[in-house]
Structures are given as C-alpha cells and as structure tokens.
Design an enzyme around this catalytic site. Sequence first.
Site, short mmCIF file in Angstrom:
data_model
loop_
_atom_site.label_atom_id
_atom_site.label_comp_id
_atom_site.label_asym_id
_atom_site.label_seq_id
_atom_site.Cartn_x
_atom_site.Cartn_y
_atom_site.Cartn_z
N ASP A 1 0.81 -1.23 0.00
CA ASP A 1 0.00 0.00 0.00
C ASP A 1 0.84 1.27 0.00
O ASP A 1 0.43 2.30 0.54
CB ASP A 1 -0.96 0.02 1.21
CG ASP A 1 -1.87 -1.18 1.22
OD1 ASP A 1 -2.24 -1.64 0.13
OD2 ASP A 1 -2.20 -1.66 2.32
N LYS B 1 1.90 2.19 -5.06
CA LYS B 1 2.46 1.64 -6.30
C LYS B 1 1.54 1.95 -7.49
O LYS B 1 2.00 2.28 -8.58
CB LYS B 1 2.64 0.12 -6.18
CG LYS B 1 3.60 -0.28 -5.06
CD LYS B 1 3.66 -1.78 -4.88
CE LYS B 1 2.39 -2.40 -4.36
NZ LYS B 1 2.04 -2.02 -2.97
N GLY C 1 -4.60 -4.13 -3.84
CA GLY C 1 -5.58 -3.09 -4.14
C GLY C 1 -4.79 -1.86 -4.51
O GLY C 1 -4.17 -1.24 -3.65
N HIS C 2 -4.72 -1.54 -5.78
CA HIS C 2 -3.89 -0.44 -6.26
C HIS C 2 -4.80 0.71 -6.70
O HIS C 2 -5.60 0.55 -7.61
CB HIS C 2 -3.00 -0.91 -7.41
CG HIS C 2 -2.01 -1.94 -6.99
ND1 HIS C 2 -1.09 -2.51 -7.84
CD2 HIS C 2 -1.78 -2.52 -5.78
CE1 HIS C 2 -0.34 -3.38 -7.16
NE2 HIS C 2 -0.75 -3.41 -5.92
N GLN D 1 1.95 -5.98 -3.21
CA GLN D 1 2.42 -6.10 -1.82
C GLN D 1 3.73 -5.31 -1.64
O GLN D 1 3.94 -4.34 -2.34
CB GLN D 1 2.58 -7.57 -1.40
CG GLN D 1 1.26 -8.33 -1.28
CD GLN D 1 0.71 -8.85 -2.58
OE1 GLN D 1 1.40 -9.52 -3.31
NE2 GLN D 1 -0.54 -8.57 -2.87
P1 GDP Z 1 -0.74 0.42 -3.52
O1 GDP Z 1 -1.37 -0.85 -3.07
O2 GDP Z 1 0.74 0.45 -3.26
O3 GDP Z 1 -1.06 0.77 -4.95
O4 GDP Z 1 -1.37 1.58 -2.61
P2 GDP Z 1 -2.92 1.74 -2.21
O5 GDP Z 1 -3.69 2.19 -3.38
O6 GDP Z 1 -3.40 0.53 -1.50
O7 GDP Z 1 -2.82 2.87 -1.10
C1 GDP Z 1 -2.26 4.11 -1.37
C2 GDP Z 1 -3.31 5.21 -1.08
O8 GDP Z 1 -2.68 6.45 -1.00
C3 GDP Z 1 -4.36 5.34 -2.16
O9 GDP Z 1 -5.57 5.74 -1.59
C4 GDP Z 1 -3.79 6.46 -3.05
O10 GDP Z 1 -4.81 7.18 -3.75
C5 GDP Z 1 -3.17 7.34 -2.01
N1 GDP Z 1 -1.99 8.11 -2.44
C6 GDP Z 1 -0.98 7.74 -3.26
N2 GDP Z 1 -0.03 8.69 -3.30
C7 GDP Z 1 -0.44 9.68 -2.47
C8 GDP Z 1 0.14 10.92 -2.05
O11 GDP Z 1 1.24 11.30 -2.43
N3 GDP Z 1 -0.58 11.65 -1.16
C9 GDP Z 1 -1.79 11.27 -0.69
N4 GDP Z 1 -2.40 12.04 0.18
N5 GDP Z 1 -2.36 10.10 -1.07
C10 GDP Z 1 -1.69 9.32 -1.94
P1 IMO Z 2 -0.94 -4.11 -2.27
O1 IMO Z 2 -0.48 -4.67 -3.60
C1 IMO Z 2 -0.93 -4.57 2.06
C2 IMO Z 2 -1.10 -8.67 3.61
C3 IMO Z 2 -2.36 -9.08 4.34
C4 IMO Z 2 -1.76 -10.07 5.33
C5 IMO Z 2 -0.68 -10.76 4.52
C6 IMO Z 2 -1.09 -12.10 3.92
O2 IMO Z 2 -2.21 -3.37 -2.34
O3 IMO Z 2 0.17 -3.35 -1.62
P2 IMO Z 2 -2.64 -12.73 1.85
O4 IMO Z 2 -4.10 -12.48 1.61
O5 IMO Z 2 -1.74 -12.14 0.82
O6 IMO Z 2 -2.33 -14.16 2.11
O7 IMO Z 2 -2.33 -11.97 3.25
O8 IMO Z 2 -0.34 -9.86 3.48
N1 IMO Z 2 -1.32 -8.14 2.24
C7 IMO Z 2 -1.22 -6.84 1.92
N2 IMO Z 2 -1.00 -5.75 2.69
N3 IMO Z 2 -1.07 -4.44 0.72
C8 IMO Z 2 -1.26 -5.50 -0.09
O9 IMO Z 2 -1.26 -5.42 -1.42
C9 IMO Z 2 -1.39 -6.78 0.52
N4 IMO Z 2 -1.62 -8.02 0.05
C10 IMO Z 2 -1.55 -8.85 1.12
O10 IMO Z 2 -2.98 -7.99 4.97
O11 IMO Z 2 -1.14 -9.38 6.37
MG MG Z 3 -2.91 -1.51 -1.81
#
Ligand code: GDP
Ligand code: IMO
Ligand code: MG
Length: 451
Positions: free
Chosen positions: A13, A16, A40-41, A222
């Site tokens: 999270d 990416k 979840g991207h 991840q």
């Molecule tokens: P990922 O799994 O690595 O793609 O990240 P996620 O989407 O799960 O979580 C990142 C969250 O931060 C999302 O809600 C993005 O919209 C938000 N985000 C990304 N970059 C920034 C930033 O520079 N500032 C803020 N405030 N939010 C950001």
């Molecule tokens: P993105 O790509 C954050 C975590 C779960 C749990 C562990 C194992 O959005 O960064 P799983 O269902 O993969 O067997 O769970 O890994 N986990 C993540 N945490 N971002 C993710 O993906 C994750 N995908 C799995 O919360 O701790």
């Molecule tokens: Mg994510």
Amino acid sequence: MASVVIVGAQWGDEGKGKIVDLLTQYADAVVRFQGGNNAGHTIVLKGEKFVFHLIPSGILYKNKKCIIGNGVVVDPTVLIEEIDELKKRGYFKDDSQLLVSEEAHLILPYHRRIDVAREKVFKIGTTGRGIGPAYEDKVARCGIRMVDLLDEKVFRKKLEDNLIQKNLYLVEVLKERSFGFSEIFNEYVQHKMRLEKYVKDTSRFLHEEIRKGKQILFEGAQGALLDVDHGTYPYVTASNTVAGNASAGSGIGPTQIDSVIGVAKAYTTRVGEGPFPTELKDELGERIRERGGEYGATTGRPRRCGWFDAVVVNHSIRINGIQEIAMTKLDVLDDFDKIKICTGYRSYGKIFHHVPSNLELLKSSEPIYEEWNGWKTQIKGGRRFSDLPPNAQRYIRRIEELIHAKIAMVSVGEERNEIIELKNPFKEVDRRTIRVSRKPRSARKVKKPKK
Ligand code: GDP
Ligand code: IMO
Ligand code: MG
C-alpha cells in the site's frame, strides 16, 4: 530496450498504483508478475477513483498493453468484475489491450474457504481471497491453470481430483462445508467463455515486445516485507514480492531487466498481523491514519500506522536491488510539529541496523529515533524539489543519507499530476546504459608497470 520494475519497499500500500499509472505514459506495456486480488492499487484521475486488484495499473491509457503474468494467481470472478467495471466507466474499449498468461493459476472457491477457515488458527491477517491456498496448490502441482480451464476435459478431470482432497480437508480437518462438483464446474465454464479471448502465451509476447525495443513496466504487488522469503515470515503473503520475481513471474530472463524503483511512503503502514517496530498505537498513529486515509483498498481494514523506518527500507533496497525510491504521501505529514525517523533497533541491550530473520528478536525490538521539525505548510501544489519547504527538503535528504539511495520522485497528493521531480525512468536507463558502454574497460587509465 528497457524494462523498469516498480516494487513496494515496505509492507504494501505504498502507492504503487499511483506511481505505475504515472509512469505508464512512458511505457508500452505494464505487467503484473505476482500476487492476486489481495492487492488493491488505487489511482485517482481528475477526482475519479479506481482500485485495481488484478488488472495492471496502466489500463487507463489507451494503446498500452496490460499483462497478467504467469506468476499471478487469478480469481476469474474478480477479473471479470474489474473488466466490466472499467468498460462501464468508459475505459478499456479495446479487448486486445489485456493479455492473461495461460500459465497463471486459478483461484477456486475452495481456496477462499480454506484461507478464511485457517485464519482462525494461524492468524496471519490474510485478505481471505484464497491467495495462499492457490499458491500452495501451484507448488504441490495440483493447481489448475488458465490453459487448463480452456480445455473442458482437462478442467473437469483436474477439478474432480482436487475436490476429492479439498472436500475431505474442508470437512474433516477444518470443519467447514464441502463443495459440489457442478456448482464450481458450471460457474467456471461461464468464466472461461468470458475470459478465453484474453488468454495468451504472455512470455512469448513479452519477449517479442522487448526484441522490438518496447518499454516494459513491471508492477509489483504487496511489499518487500511481505515477501515469502525475505519478509517478516510467517506474517507475509504467499509469493515473492521482490523485483527478482518480475523475471520468473512473467517469463523473461533477468538480463532483460534494467532498473528497479522502490515505492515507499513518507511514513510506514501495515495491514494484518505481524511485528511492526515503528507502529504508533496512540493519537499520533490515529492522526496519520485519518490524514492519510489509511484504510485497506481491498478489505477496508484500518491500516496500522507508524513513523518512517529506515531499517526496513534499507532491507528492501538490498533484497530488491532498488536504485531509486519514489516517496509517496509526504503531504500527509504536513501538519505535524515533530516527525521521527527510525535509524536502528535496540533489543536485549544490543543495537542493530538490519531486519532480523528471528521474529522474536524483531518483536522485541525498540526503534531508535531521530526527531526532526515538521514543515507545517501545505505541500500539495509543489512540482519541483525546490518548491518544498526547507524542513521537508531536510527530511528527504536525511532519509536519503540513511537508506543510501536517491529519492528520485516525491508524491504530494493522490492525483496523477501531484508529483515532484517526475522523470522518464526509461530515458534514465538509456543514459545509464550509454554512459557505461562509452567507458569500456580498455579506455580506463591503467598504471604502467615500472621497467
Ligand atoms: P498500492 O497498493 O501500493 O497501490 O497503494 P494503495 O492504493 O493501496 O494505497 C495508497 C493510497 O494512497 C491510495 O488511496 C492512493 O490514492 C493514495 N496516495 C498515493 N499517493 C499519495 C500521495 O502522495 N498523497 C496522498 N495524500 N495520497 C496518496
Ligand atoms: P498491495 O499490492 C498490504 C497482507 C495481508 C496479510 C498478509 C497475507 O495493495 O500493496 P494474503 O491475503 O496475501 O495471504 O495476506 O499480506 N497483504 C497486503 N498488505 N497491501 C497488499 O497489497 C497486501 N496483500 C496482502 O494484509 O497481512
Ligand atoms: Mg494496496
């Protein structure tokens, strides 16, 4: 020729999705190479939010190929939902944009049920999407692949064989309900009809693209600390999340990869169980969570929040071969008086600067902090490093010193254009390659031996 891998440098999270979406403008294709819909991207484009679980984050651009590689585990229900949602919102009009590897393994309903049931005992805090059990079957060689789904006879036989064992395990060991053959078979035959047009030999496709000089972006899911080998085992996911897996998970050789960029938040978060040395269980952690909107993009769970941990990011840089960092969410720290950076750990009177494999040692580790003054200014509008307030610049420079890597980009908001020092990573690769090739070994000054 250039391939750039983007990976998470913390516990996932990191943002990416945003970075991959942003860099797709310079690429011809984007490839997911591991994980599944545990990911979840998020992308925010002109206020419109998209969350991708399986489809690569380049899909919002027309004419860019999006590839789900062999290393991904695919839940067809989720993939179809994602396709339908995108089409409904006016994106992904050309079906030839998406390619799914015929070697990618399927997630089946029994994987999800096993995943959820086992959580009661093992308490990893998984996403409950069946990711671990699907990878287990792959390694046990009883998994069912995309290519198997395309052949009804093969699919029938593999499903029958699997169900004998899975039902026994579900009922006798986990005390769960069993599955009937027809309910899964009929559902998956429907899925096959929807998905077969996307199923391709993606390794050969990528090889051809690279041969033609196309620029490929690899999108990790991840983060490094969730890597099954190098993360905080057993509180990890079931795949190798490191950049090295971009090669195995997409069917191209490691010699085809030119550059690795790590994505790290300006602080740290983690979802699920497991040690997290800089976690803030107080009001400060709560403030980061609220300001950063730190709730899981897949499960909606509140993310645990804490200060930036340079030990963790150093570990990621080493195991991924990261050359540059894209730092995200710096804006979330805008209104803090003091900001801390973890520079090492203390455990049983000893100080160390690496992530120990011994989890008991990590659990007992107390972070050693440096404290810096906050900048107390909104930084959202900045586009150049010099636009940042001096204290924000100092924070970044200090982290660079601690992690021994350049922070090449800084994200200051969720929108695509909210980025400081955006640059084309493929161009950088080309320049690096040229620089190296212009300085052949023979051209270096060599001391002449004395006569
Ligand atoms: P990922 O799994 O690595 O793609 O990240 P996620 O989407 O799960 O979580 C990142 C969250 O931060 C999302 O809600 C993005 O919209 C938000 N985000 C990304 N970059 C920034 C930033 O520079 N500032 C803020 N405030 N939010 C950001
Ligand atoms: P993105 O790509 C954050 C975590 C779960 C749990 C562990 C194992 O959005 O960064 P799983 O269902 O993969 O067997 O769970 O890994 N986990 C993540 N945490 N971002 C993710 O993906 C994750 N995908 C799995 O919360 O701790
Ligand atoms: Mg994510």
